[in-house]
Design a protein around this motif. Structure first.
Motif, PDB file in Angstrom:
ATOM      1  N   ASP A 103      11.222  43.891 -10.288  1.00 38.00           N
ATOM      2  CA  ASP A 103      11.401  44.232 -11.798  1.00 38.00           C
ATOM      3  C   ASP A 103      11.737  43.848 -12.662  1.00 38.00           C
ATOM      4  OD1 ASP A 103       8.156  44.410 -10.526  1.00 38.00           O
ATOM      5  OD2 ASP A 103       8.426  46.355 -11.437  1.00 38.00           O
ATOM      6  N   LEU A 104      13.548  43.912 -12.442  1.00 35.04           N
ATOM      7  CA  LEU A 104      14.401  44.107 -12.953  1.00 35.04           C
ATOM      8  C   LEU A 104      15.516  43.297 -12.885  1.00 35.04           C
ATOM      9  CD1 LEU A 104      14.395  47.929 -14.274  1.00 35.04           C
ATOM     10  CD2 LEU A 104      12.970  46.121 -15.788  1.00 35.04           C
ATOM     11  N   SER A 105      15.182  42.269 -11.852  1.00 38.07           N
ATOM     12  CA  SER A 105      16.229  41.949 -10.920  1.00 38.07           C
ATOM     13  C   SER A 105      16.900  40.713 -11.992  1.00 38.07           C
ATOM     14  CB  SER A 105      15.918  41.219  -9.830  1.00 38.07           C
ATOM     15  OG  SER A 105      17.188  40.335  -9.138  1.00 38.07           O
ATOM     16  N   ASN A 106      17.816  40.186 -12.450  1.00 38.07           N
ATOM     17  CA  ASN A 106      18.696  38.627 -13.355  1.00 38.07           C
ATOM     18  C   ASN A 106      19.268  38.077 -11.624  1.00 38.07           C
ATOM     19  OD1 ASN A 106      18.429  39.933 -15.397  1.00 38.07           O
ATOM     20  ND2 ASN A 106      20.107  41.515 -15.003  1.00 38.07           N
ATOM     21  N   TRP A 107      18.802  38.065 -10.529  1.00 36.11           N
ATOM     22  CA  TRP A 107      18.930  37.242  -9.734  1.00 36.11           C
ATOM     23  C   TRP A 107      18.430  35.728 -10.003  1.00 36.11           C
ATOM     24  CZ3 TRP A 107      18.210  39.473  -4.660  1.00 36.11           C
ATOM     25  CH2 TRP A 107      19.096  40.706  -4.116  1.00 36.11           C
ATOM     26  N   GLY A 108      19.391  35.308  -9.926  1.00 32.99           N
ATOM     27  CA  GLY A 108      18.507  33.305 -10.533  1.00 32.99           C
ATOM     28  C   GLY A 108      18.508  33.287 -11.823  1.00 32.99           C
ATOM     29  N   ARG A 109      18.911  33.901 -12.747  1.00 33.26           N
ATOM     30  CA  ARG A 109      18.827  33.807 -14.277  1.00 33.26           C
ATOM     31  C   ARG A 109      19.377  32.485 -14.770  1.00 33.26           C
ATOM     32  NH1 ARG A 109      19.371  38.950 -18.728  1.00 33.26           N
ATOM     33  NH2 ARG A 109      19.744  38.047 -20.763  1.00 33.26           N
ATOM     34  N   TRP A 110      20.942  32.499 -13.840  1.00 39.79           N
ATOM     35  CA  TRP A 110      22.113  31.544 -14.811  1.00 39.79           C
ATOM     36  C   TRP A 110      22.090  30.661 -13.013  1.00 39.79           C
ATOM     37  CZ3 TRP A 110      22.710  36.648 -15.906  1.00 39.79           C
ATOM     38  CH2 TRP A 110      22.510  36.646 -17.487  1.00 39.79           C
ATOM     39  N   GLY A 111      20.754  30.469 -12.440  1.00 35.05           N
ATOM     40  CA  GLY A 111      20.879  29.374 -11.648  1.00 35.05           C
ATOM     41  C   GLY A 111      20.972  30.100 -10.103  1.00 35.05           C
ATOM     42  N   PRO A 112      21.013  28.692  -9.111  1.00 36.86           N
ATOM     43  CA  PRO A 112      20.912  29.164  -7.069  1.00 36.86           C
ATOM     44  C   PRO A 112      22.756  29.327  -7.468  1.00 36.86           C
ATOM     45  CG  PRO A 112      20.896  27.454  -7.552  1.00 36.86           C
ATOM     46  CD  PRO A 112      20.572  27.777  -9.126  1.00 36.86           C
ATOM     47  N   ASP A 113      24.226  30.197  -7.697  1.00 37.78           N
ATOM     48  CA  ASP A 113      25.066  29.412  -7.860  1.00 37.78           C
ATOM     49  C   ASP A 113      25.784  30.207  -7.903  1.00 37.78           C
ATOM     50  OD1 ASP A 113      24.659  27.252  -5.541  1.00 37.78           O
ATOM     51  OD2 ASP A 113      24.455  25.566  -6.752  1.00 37.78           O
ATOM     52  N   ASP A 114      25.263  30.717  -9.399  1.00 35.92           N
ATOM     53  CA  ASP A 114      26.448  31.788  -9.758  1.00 35.92           C
ATOM     54  C   ASP A 114      26.683  33.103  -9.731  1.00 35.92           C
ATOM     55  OD1 ASP A 114      26.992  32.309 -13.080  1.00 35.92           O
ATOM     56  OD2 ASP A 114      25.789  34.746 -11.668  1.00 35.92           O
ATOM     57  N   GLU A 115      27.530  33.188 -10.451  1.00 37.62           N
ATOM     58  CA  GLU A 115      28.376  34.302  -9.837  1.00 37.62           C
ATOM     59  C   GLU A 115      29.276  35.303 -10.507  1.00 37.62           C
ATOM     60  OE1 GLU A 115      31.681  33.277  -6.175  1.00 37.62           O
ATOM     61  OE2 GLU A 115      30.667  31.208  -5.641  1.00 37.62           O
ATOM     62  N   LEU A 116      28.990  34.859 -12.230  1.00 42.22           N
ATOM     63  CA  LEU A 116      29.544  35.561 -13.356  1.00 42.22           C
ATOM     64  C   LEU A 116      27.966  36.559 -13.424  1.00 42.22           C
ATOM     65  CD1 LEU A 116      30.544  32.716 -15.145  1.00 42.22           C
ATOM     66  CD2 LEU A 116      31.867  34.653 -14.146  1.00 42.22           C
ATOM     67  N   GLY A 117      26.779  36.348 -13.165  1.00 39.88           N
ATOM     68  CA  GLY A 117      26.104  37.705 -13.703  1.00 39.88           C
ATOM     69  C   GLY A 117      26.118  37.757 -15.074  1.00 39.88           C
ATOM     70  N   MET A 118      26.272  39.074 -15.591  1.00 39.20           N
ATOM     71  CA  MET A 118      25.721  39.164 -17.184  1.00 39.20           C
ATOM     72  C   MET A 118      26.961  38.509 -17.662  1.00 39.20           C
ATOM     73  SD  MET A 118      23.051  40.217 -17.337  1.00 39.20           S
ATOM     74  CE  MET A 118      22.820  40.733 -19.488  1.00 39.20           C
ATOM     75  N   ALA A 119      28.136  38.247 -17.217  1.00 37.56           N
ATOM     76  CA  ALA A 119      29.498  38.202 -18.059  1.00 37.56           C
ATOM     77  C   ALA A 119      29.106  36.236 -18.317  1.00 37.56           C
ATOM     78  CB  ALA A 119      30.445  37.603 -17.053  1.00 37.56           C
ATOM     79  N   ASN A 120      28.074  35.358 -18.194  1.00 34.22           N
ATOM     80  CA  ASN A 120      27.468  34.416 -18.689  1.00 34.22           C
ATOM     81  C   ASN A 120      27.649  34.631 -20.125  1.00 34.22           C
ATOM     82  OD1 ASN A 120      27.211  32.295 -16.595  1.00 34.22           O
ATOM     83  ND2 ASN A 120      26.330  34.229 -15.335  1.00 34.22           N
ATOM     84  N   LEU A 121      27.281  35.997 -20.440  1.00 30.82           N
ATOM     85  CA  LEU A 121      27.009  36.779 -21.900  1.00 30.82           C
ATOM     86  C   LEU A 121      27.670  36.452 -23.250  1.00 30.82           C
ATOM     87  CD1 LEU A 121      23.531  38.136 -22.066  1.00 30.82           C
ATOM     88  CD2 LEU A 121      23.573  36.122 -21.729  1.00 30.82           C
ATOM     89  N   ILE A 122      28.921  36.498 -22.095  1.00 35.00           N
ATOM     90  CA  ILE A 122      30.684  36.527 -22.608  1.00 35.00           C
ATOM     91  C   ILE A 122      30.781  35.199 -23.066  1.00 35.00           C
ATOM     92  CG2 ILE A 122      32.908  37.212 -22.564  1.00 35.00           C
ATOM     93  CD1 ILE A 122      31.648  39.155 -21.294  1.00 35.00           C
ATOM     94  N   THR A 123      29.995  34.980 -23.960  1.00 31.47           N
ATOM     95  CA  THR A 123      30.778  33.278 -24.476  1.00 31.47           C
ATOM     96  C   THR A 123      32.001  33.200 -25.535  1.00 31.47           C
ATOM     97  OG1 THR A 123      28.783  33.162 -26.328  1.00 31.47           O
ATOM     98  CG2 THR A 123      28.387  32.808 -24.489  1.00 31.47           C
ATOM     99  N   PRO A 124      32.803  32.013 -25.800  1.00 26.84           N
ATOM    100  CA  PRO A 124      33.584  32.096 -26.590  1.00 26.84           C
ATOM    101  C   PRO A 124      33.193  32.026 -27.765  1.00 26.84           C
ATOM    102  CG  PRO A 124      32.869  29.535 -25.854  1.00 26.84           C
ATOM    103  CD  PRO A 124      32.376  30.716 -25.599  1.00 26.84           C
TER     104      PRO A 124
END
Length: 373
Positions: free
Chosen positions: A86-107
């Protein structure tokens, strides 16, 4: 051999000299694992001044923390397993992601964090490396001098337990698995091996560093004590009470830093086994972390101990945050100096920088995170 514990206060770090820390009936000068004492007038009480907190009077604290709060309901195995879906973030940024929530650390997020720097004061969030075994550091670093002459000197260091209790470190997603799956659902077979290490989700994914807004949640200060007692569980209600008191709230892409007073307790009582004695986040905080979309979670110890009968694994929240939510985990940090700096300014948000070593196929890295006001 005489061993000397030394702890630097923030003022001492700024002035570049060591300062003794007065606790109970002695002066203890600290350097993580070595201790030298001299007697002083015993004091039955200590005073904690909350510098800069509007409308808050100085707090007079007893020599001990308050009784451990263990009354809240436990998360069941069934609920924990349900959350993994229910809480999983898997796939949130596509199938090849390795950054996880660090994707939210934008410029833009980094620029926001930089705007918090008004003084240029820097504070380390790392514990000191220790090169001998002790109660709290069973797997120390291996350090020795290689050369010391009139022409120069050099040394060497090894970290046999990067993920151990003696090292402030950043966990890679290749560190913890759920049923053979790591962050984003990657099966570990063939991707993490003894021969090659982690060929996916290694620490190299964040080799360019993490720079974002940091928010300190100082729960002992909230409760008016020097440190929390072992076994104390920190609840969502505690976190939101801190937000109400300080007016600061952690949000998407932020670094959530939680202090229970691990190092304050060591200053008062001496070294202790953090695997047996620690406070920490209650497992019911897991949905809150997902809701807040934090990019980084940092703590002094992972989990609380002792645990109630029937509880989940002590590192259940640590593992869930890292592997299911994709949060970058800063483990075994030292937030004492940060708490001093934040309290003196009544500023609980700041820029934080975490730069791991570029270790190909590594499952984590020692780090010296820096907060800047």
């Amino acid at each position: 051999m005489t061993r000397l514990f030394r702890r630097q206060s923030l003022d001492a770090r700024v002035r570049g000299r060591w300062m003794p820390v007065r606790v109970r009936s002695r002066i203890v000068t600290r350097s993580r694992g070595k201790e030298e004492t001299s007697m002083t007038t015993p004091k039955s009480r200590m005073t904690l001044l909350l510098a800069g907190l509007v409308g808050v009077a100085p707090l007079t604290l007893g020599p001990h923390a308050q009784e451990a709060d263990t009354s809240g309901p436990l998360v069941s195995e069934t609920q924990f397993e349900r959350w993994q879906t229910d809480l999983s973030n898997w796939g949130r940024w596509g199938p090849d992601d390795e950054l996880g929530m660090a994707n939210l650390i934008t410029p833009a997020k980094r620029a926001e964090a930089a705007s918090l720097v008004t003084e240029g004061l820097t504070v380390s969030l790392s514990s000191d490396a220790q090169n001998y075994e002790s109660l709290d550091v069973p797997c120390p670093v291996q350090w020795s001098m290689v050369r010391a002459t009139r022409a120069g000197a050099s040394d060497q260091i090894a970290y046999p337990c990067i993920h151990g209790p003696g090292t402030t470190h950043l966990d890679a997603f290749a560190h913890v698995f759920f049923d053979g799956k790591m962050w984003n659902g990657y099966d570990v077979d063939g991707l993490v091996t003894m021969e090659e290490g982690a060929t996916r989700n290694s620490i190299m994914a964040v080799r360019h560093g993490l720079v974002t807004r940091g928010v300190l949640y100082d729960i002992p200060r909230l409760k008016g004590v020097a440190y929390l007692e072992p076994g104390t569980r920190i609840y969502v209600e505690d976190l939101e009470a801190w937000e109400a008191q300080t007016g600061v709230r952690v949000g998407p892409g932020d670094a959530f830093l939680i202090r229970w007073g691990r190092w304050a307790r060591q200053d008062a009582l001496g070294p202790f086994d953090t695997g047996l004695e620690a406070a920490g986040l209650d497992n019911n905080v897991i949905p809150w972390l997902r809701e807040r979309d934090v990019a980084i979670a940092g703590w002094e110890t992972p989990g609380y101990a002792p645990q109630p009968e029937g509880d989940l694994s002590r590192v259940a929240l640590h593992n869930f945050a890292l592997t299911i939510l994709g949060i970058q985990v800063l483990d075994r940090a030292d937030f004492q100096a940060l708490a001093e700096a934040a309290s003196a300014r009544n500023r609980w948000e700041f820029m934080v920088t975490i730069a791991p070593l570029a270790i190909p196929n590594g499952t984590g890295s020692p780090v010296n995170p820096i907060a800047m006001f």
